[in-house]
Scaffold this active site. Structure first.
Site, PDB file in Angstrom:
ATOM      1  N   SER A 113      12.088   6.133  -1.979  1.00 53.58           N
ATOM      2  CA  SER A 113      13.153   5.321  -2.560  1.00 53.58           C
ATOM      3  C   SER A 113      13.341   5.642  -4.037  1.00 53.58           C
ATOM      4  O   SER A 113      12.373   5.676  -4.799  1.00 53.58           O
ATOM      5  CB  SER A 113      12.770   3.853  -2.372  1.00 53.58           C
ATOM      6  OG  SER A 113      13.710   3.020  -2.992  1.00 53.58           O
ATOM      7  N   GLU A 140       2.075  -5.475  -3.315  1.00 59.28           N
ATOM      8  CA  GLU A 140       3.428  -5.795  -2.861  1.00 59.28           C
ATOM      9  C   GLU A 140       3.600  -7.278  -2.594  1.00 59.28           C
ATOM     10  O   GLU A 140       4.713  -7.760  -2.441  1.00 59.28           O
ATOM     11  CB  GLU A 140       3.771  -5.031  -1.580  1.00 59.28           C
ATOM     12  CG  GLU A 140       4.109  -3.586  -1.829  1.00 59.28           C
ATOM     13  CD  GLU A 140       4.721  -2.929  -0.607  1.00 59.28           C
ATOM     14  OE1 GLU A 140       4.714  -3.545   0.470  1.00 59.28           O
ATOM     15  OE2 GLU A 140       5.183  -1.789  -0.736  1.00 59.28           O
ATOM     16  N   SER A 176       5.280   7.970   3.128  1.00 56.93           N
ATOM     17  CA  SER A 176       5.671   8.356   4.487  1.00 56.93           C
ATOM     18  C   SER A 176       6.016   9.833   4.587  1.00 56.93           C
ATOM     19  O   SER A 176       6.475  10.451   3.626  1.00 56.93           O
ATOM     20  CB  SER A 176       6.898   7.547   4.928  1.00 56.93           C
ATOM     21  OG  SER A 176       6.568   6.214   5.104  1.00 56.93           O
ATOM     22  N   ASN A 179       8.167  -4.309  11.814  1.00 61.21           N
ATOM     23  CA  ASN A 179       7.745  -5.612  12.346  1.00 61.21           C
ATOM     24  C   ASN A 179       6.641  -5.451  13.383  1.00 61.21           C
ATOM     25  O   ASN A 179       5.764  -6.300  13.499  1.00 61.21           O
ATOM     26  CB  ASN A 179       8.943  -6.328  12.979  1.00 61.21           C
ATOM     27  CG  ASN A 179       9.780  -7.068  11.939  1.00 61.21           C
ATOM     28  OD1 ASN A 179       9.585  -6.894  10.734  1.00 61.21           O
ATOM     29  ND2 ASN A 179      10.695  -7.896  12.409  1.00 61.21           N
ATOM     30  N   GLN A 210       7.497   6.423  -5.007  1.00 62.75           N
ATOM     31  CA  GLN A 210       6.312   6.409  -4.152  1.00 62.75           C
ATOM     32  C   GLN A 210       6.466   7.413  -3.005  1.00 62.75           C
ATOM     33  O   GLN A 210       7.457   7.374  -2.287  1.00 62.75           O
ATOM     34  CB  GLN A 210       6.156   4.978  -3.627  1.00 62.75           C
ATOM     35  CG  GLN A 210       5.348   4.800  -2.378  1.00 62.75           C
ATOM     36  CD  GLN A 210       5.331   3.319  -1.950  1.00 62.75           C
ATOM     37  OE1 GLN A 210       5.064   2.435  -2.737  1.00 62.75           O
ATOM     38  NE2 GLN A 210       5.642   3.066  -0.701  1.00 62.75           N
ATOM     39  N   GLY A 211       5.495   8.308  -2.853  1.00 59.83           N
ATOM     40  CA  GLY A 211       5.570   9.307  -1.782  1.00 59.83           C
ATOM     41  C   GLY A 211       4.485   9.067  -0.746  1.00 59.83           C
ATOM     42  O   GLY A 211       3.403   9.651  -0.822  1.00 59.83           O
TER      43      GLY A 211
END
Lengths: 351, 392, 351, 392
Positions: B163, B246, B131, B370, B128-129
């Site tokens: 990742s 997710e 960020s 968070n 996944q690209g």
């Protein structure tokens, strides 16, 4: 009653801050981490350029004759750079000998320690007894144990010096979480050991110096974590704003400052108490070690969190602080241990 | 409201457990118990294919695309037994949990045929690209550019925190395809093959010494014109929909790996006697309770299908598990004491619990820090005013 | 496996929410607080208009024959209004008799309980033994003890029913922190006591119902604290902005929601586990009671903090929530007790 | 750096202790150990006067104004011995700690002569009128109006949280004296006698059942033209200066009353056996450490006179003690268990520890909430951007 630094103390603080900022760079520290965890050039400069290896050694044995406050100033500055320096063992062994050594032992060891000629470390032994001047046992988690020349083993009422380059010594270095103060396992097999004259005086002196060193390192590290995160918060833009303009972010930083200011009081209270031989010495030491260590861990954790992904990379320095903070928490008694010691003072022993 | 499983479901559980345990005892013994996402990548690709061959890769998918049309209860059971058997995490988790469902939901028929069977067969690994260095928390400010040129997309820019990009076949990328657009507008969602000269993947070493994450550089990287999901400019909408996936069944599998971590901690505490320490006992009990509540929170999310993705439990789930796991890491180190500070060997490599301590510091950051999670909860969950954007 | 409410459950929830919102008003609750802590009119309406005093009583004894989930829905709604209602003792005694009473005992007591004809309460006795059907002892902290008709005393493997209007009973009411469920001291002197047939069945049933009642009250209270504070945050303007636009404020509210959602899972997990007689029943109950109580206390504390000075006044309702939250924490075992019980399940007994 | 006291200072300590203990054993036995600010108000006014007559009221003030020119160390010692002797808090604390120093610093010679001797003699009790219903955290938005009319100030409006107004002689009030001004501009600081028809004081009952705070209504309330401190429009500057006095030596006296509360908690824990509980022990140790660190933090603030009021320790002090005391209240209730939930008698009145639990909820609110304190720390202490005002 004057809880403020003297001019001389201010000067020392400024000097050591400058020294470590200039010399204990991230690059040099990382080189030490990849090696044996010791920045030898830094140690040598610390000893010879600054003469600070003798900081708490009496003047008549070649030291600077200064006290715990000055030691704290030095450790704070070293901690602020996470310097790969064997300061902890050095000050513990120095104080043990200065307070518990015979005149001959002082004359033999202190000038060499003051000159920075040797690397020292310590280990606690639950049950160690030296027969005929020889010591055996396995000692785990010895800080900078793989590069040290001199080991102080202490336990009960006794403290011994062991030459780590001598006979009967086997050392296993470990790769450890905090690579700036790696731990080693030292196995002694009938190794020649020299008992200090007065173990009862040596041990508390060593521990006091160790706790103050760790607490001051923690204070310096925590403040540096805050300073660096504040700098990042001013520069980093997300959502079209410096992230330091987000209130929740600001409040996290404020929380760090709240803890740090208390840790600062704790460290200098403890140092002062030892120097003045105050009634409060014991509680001050336990307070300083536990409070400063927890503060550092909280601040270093926030340093990663508040810098986002980049703070989680090896390349960024945040993990050096984080790992040092964690290792300070466990060294020489964790927070629970120190708080239980305080509880025992005010409540008596546990059931 | 009913928590128990039916006898038929319990039979299904036995079937899952038998098969998974047999694999971990037999042909895939060598990967049993691995807790990082990077170790033995090639063998784990083989495991993906083995799952696919045996129809266990994407059981919740329609059978048409390689799934089993499994019910929610069956998916819950499989996820639980998967982790219970000590099977390592799915190296294609982005493919099966994010890319696949995205294609199922938003893709064309042709795209479904092109990608889904490969994913289900464990042969098409996705990453996944999203960020970028200056678009971390602020995803809407991506700068990686895509333009159509001679029937191809041409992409230039840089992604970060991709990742497992180094072992992946495909990457899905959010690109800015409208020149001069800002924020969530003008973004397009592309699927690109990684093995091409225009894409350069460089590992990022993390604080635990491992390198799961990468920087991925795009220099005139290319893919066919029909590689976009949805339409040009739909990128933001699809990315947001994808993030909702997710919070699907995969959370239960994740929880079972948390279970394994907590069990390792309990074993360590029993072994070194800290299990007798009243303070440690309280914290272990809190961890145990927290994990159970995550399970039932997830079951609530999954059972209440009439509530949308902005249901409270769903909004709070990410911060809940991330914070739980970070606390577990700290507890693990307190249980281990200084012994937890020793690496496994001569390299900076860590066993399960110290690795948990280190890696969990990222849990509260990636996939929305968070802080961002709390914004979302307050704004979407509680209807409070949005944080204003600045104009820098 | 379907962790969602049935349509019937949704309807019950809606009904009781409406009932308590309309009837358990601040004004009426405060009137009860100034008196004996019982809103009798509310109790009567709860019994007769809604018929919910029979919620968990078997249908063949005049009850509604519903389970712990429905009980939780009722307690949640009552808790959301901090209703001055003797629900806790009522459901504990009802479950004790339903699960541990003889057929005669069920026939005698359950219809009266189901009809709401009597107020019940309970107390735990470390060492109580009834000789010749008579019970003596001092029982502190009995909830709604001064207004109750029937007392269940339980301890060890035994449970007894005592008529509080009968002989040998002396009751001292207390002014207590939470005035909506005041505590009393009950002194029994050879008071006639009727042993339930099966204490081993009665006690866990009573505790399960009590824990679920308290946990559900806590959940309802916590959610109400959040809802009311959110409403305030939208309206109250400081510094020219709604205070709910300040990020730190928003994050506090988000933290409340994070805890509440977990508490919600806990309460319904526990209720479901009891109803299904699941293996997880014990851990679910300990989890629900401790987690929901802590969540409520955190939310009620924030309710005061986030409303500023006004939240600290007697006139504002925040303190009703805060005090109820605190009293729930201590009733039927505090958080430490319940977590230690969980620890014992997974780690074995403490040293 | 030096923490110990000199022999002369220790002598002074003995002198303070002797005198204070003699009073608490003798003529003022009946007020010993009172922990609320409202109980036995008349006797405590007598105590103020007794202090004044014996020269112990404001020892740090210049002797010219009724003080003793006491050194910092002497003030520290007196504050400590005051609380150690179980002497109740000063009902004129606003007068001696805030109004007095403000007049000393900003007042005219005539005002000094008019007010200071009375304060030092315990005969002029002051309270403070800052907050308003819509100016709580946001002090700059006060609306209470003051205007000059026939050589008098005429004040209209409402103040809230005016602690002890019901037993005070004077109130100092921030008023908006410039018609149409906004924010910190156009405010003026006035001293007004309370006993007049234009001022109406109404108690606010708090969650502990006590009523220390009041609402104070001004309806054409009057005071002479020369009742202002500083100049017209200086109100904000003076109010801010005054808040800095709150971090003075009086903090040490406050800490000693915290000491008494912690000691009461320790006594309770020993009595009921919770002192053996390892979890309680950790929390008591934390409380003990926290209290000691407050003491040394205060000594650092007071000793480092070259650092201004924005020194870190000073900025963090309020939130530190407020949070510490709130945690102490929670700990006290955990120590007491259900016994802590019983009032002292038939009224809603509380002994020291439950009262601490209840009252401490206000500590994190009044004098700047914890949220406002964190803003100040971040903005003034760390130089981060200020929270923007809105335009509602």
């Amino acid at each position: 009653m004057e809880f403020a630094f003297t001019d001389e103390q201010r000067m020392i603080a400024e000097t050591v801050r400058g020294f470590f900022a200039e010399n204990a760079t991230s690059e040099r520290t990382r080189k030490a981490m990849a090696g044996d965890g010791l920045d030898r050039a830094l140690w040598n400069a610390f000893a010879s350029d600054l003469g600070l290896t003798g900081i708490a050694v009496p003047e008549d044995h070649g030291g600077a004759g200064l006290g715990m406050i000055e030691l704290a100033l030095v450790a704070e500055a070293a901690g602020a750079q996470v310097a790969a320096l064997p300061l902890l063992g050095h000050v513990m062994v120095g104080q043990a000998i200065a307070k518990g050594g015979s005149e001959e032992q002082k004359a033999e060891w202190l000038p060499r320690l003051a000159a920075g000629d040797m690397i020292s470390t310590t280990t606690w032994a639950a049950r160690a007894s030296a027969a005929d001047g020889r010591l055996s046992g396995t000692f785990s988690f010895v800080p900078h144990g793989a590069v040290a020349d001199l080991l102080l083993v202490y336990g009960g009422n006794d403290a011994w010096l062991v030459d780590l380059k001598g006979k009967g010594v086997a050392i296993t270095p470990h790769v450890t979480l905090d690579q700036t103060r790696p731990l080693a396992t030292v196995v002694l097999t009938d190794a020649p050991a020299e008992a200090l004259e007065d173990g009862d005086a040596a041990i508390p002196a060593a521990l006091a110096a160790g706790w103050i060193c760790l607490a001051a390192e923690a204070l310096g590290g925590a403040q540096a974590a805050l300073d660096r995160t504040v700098a990042y918060a001013r520069e980093r833009v997300q959502f079209g704003r410096p992230i330091g303009s987000f209130q929740a972010y600001k409040h996290r930083l404020a929380d760090m400052m709240i803890e740090i200011e208390q840790a600062r009081s704790a460290v200098y209270w403890a140092a002062c108490a030892v120097d003045e031989n105050s009634d409060e010495t014991a509680i001050a030491l336990h307070a300083a070690k536990s409070f400063a260590a927890d503060t550092y861990f909280m601040c270093a954790g926030n340093m990663i969190q508040l810098q986002g992904g980049i703070g989680f990379t090896w390349e960024h320095d945040a993990h050096l602080f984080f790992k040092r903070a964690r290792s300070i928490q466990t060294l020489l008694g964790n927070g629970t241990y120190h708080r239980e010691a305080v509880a025992t003072m005010i409540l008596g022993g546990a059931a | 409201m009913k928590l128990g499983f039916s006898p038929a479901e319990e039979l299904f559980r036995a079937e899952c457990a038998d098969w998974l345990q047999a694999q971990m005892a037999g042909p895939f013994k060598d990967i049993k118990g691995i807790t990082t996402l990077t170790a033995k990548a090639e063998r784990r690709k083989e495991w993906e294919q083995h799952l696919g061959e045996n129809g266990w890769s994407c059981i919740g998918w329609p059978s048409q695309w390689g799934g089993r049309d499994a019910t929610l209860a069956q998916q819950v059971i499989f996820a639980e037994e998967y982790a219970r058997a000590g099977v390592p995490g799915r190296v294609n988790h982005i493919g099966i949990e994010l890319a696949g469902p995205t294609i199922l939901t938003f893709g064309s028929e042709e795209q479904k045929q092109r990608f889904l069977p490969g994913i289900a067969a464990g042969k098409t690994i996705f990453c996944q690209g999203f960020s970028e260095p200056n678009a971390g928390s602020d995803l809407a400010s991506v700068r990686t550019k895509g333009r159509l040129e001679n029937g191809e997309w041409v992409v230039n820019g840089q992604k970060i925190w991709t990742s497992l990009a180094h072992i992946s076949d495909w990457i899905f990328v959010i690109t800015r395809t409208e020149e001069g657009s800002k924020g969530p507008k003008g973004l397009t969602f592309l699927m690109m093959p990684i093995d091409q000269p225009g894409i350069d993947v460089r590992g990022i070493t993390q604080i635990n010494g491992d390198a799961e994450f990468n920087e991925t550089f795009f220099t005139d990287a290319r893919c066919p014109a029909d590689s976009l999901i949805g339409r040009i400019g739909d990128g933001w909408k699809i990315a947001m929909g994808l993030l909702a996936f997710e919070r699907g069944v995969s959370t239960l599998g994740q929880q079972m790996s948390f279970r394994n971590e907590l069990d390792a901690l309990i074993t360590a505490a029993r072994a070194n006697g800290t299990a007798h320490d009243p303070l440690i006992r309280q914290r272990i009990a809190k961890a145990e309770i927290g994990l159970r509540l995550m399970r039932y929170g997830a079951l609530r999310m999954l059972s209440n299908t009439d509530h949308s993705a902005i249901d409270g439990a769903a909004l709070t789930y990410k911060i809940q598990w991330a914070t739980w796991r970070r606390a577990l890491g700290e507890l693990a180190m307190d249980v281990l004491g200084q012994a937890g500070e020793l690496a496994e060997g001569d390299a900076y490599e860590w066993s399960t619990l110290p690795n948990l301590f280190l890696f969990s510091r990222a849990d509260t950051i990636y996939g929305g820090t968070n802080q961002i999670q709390r914004n979302l909860i307050a704004e979407r969950g509680l209807g409070l005013p949005r944080e204003p954007r600045g104009d820098l």
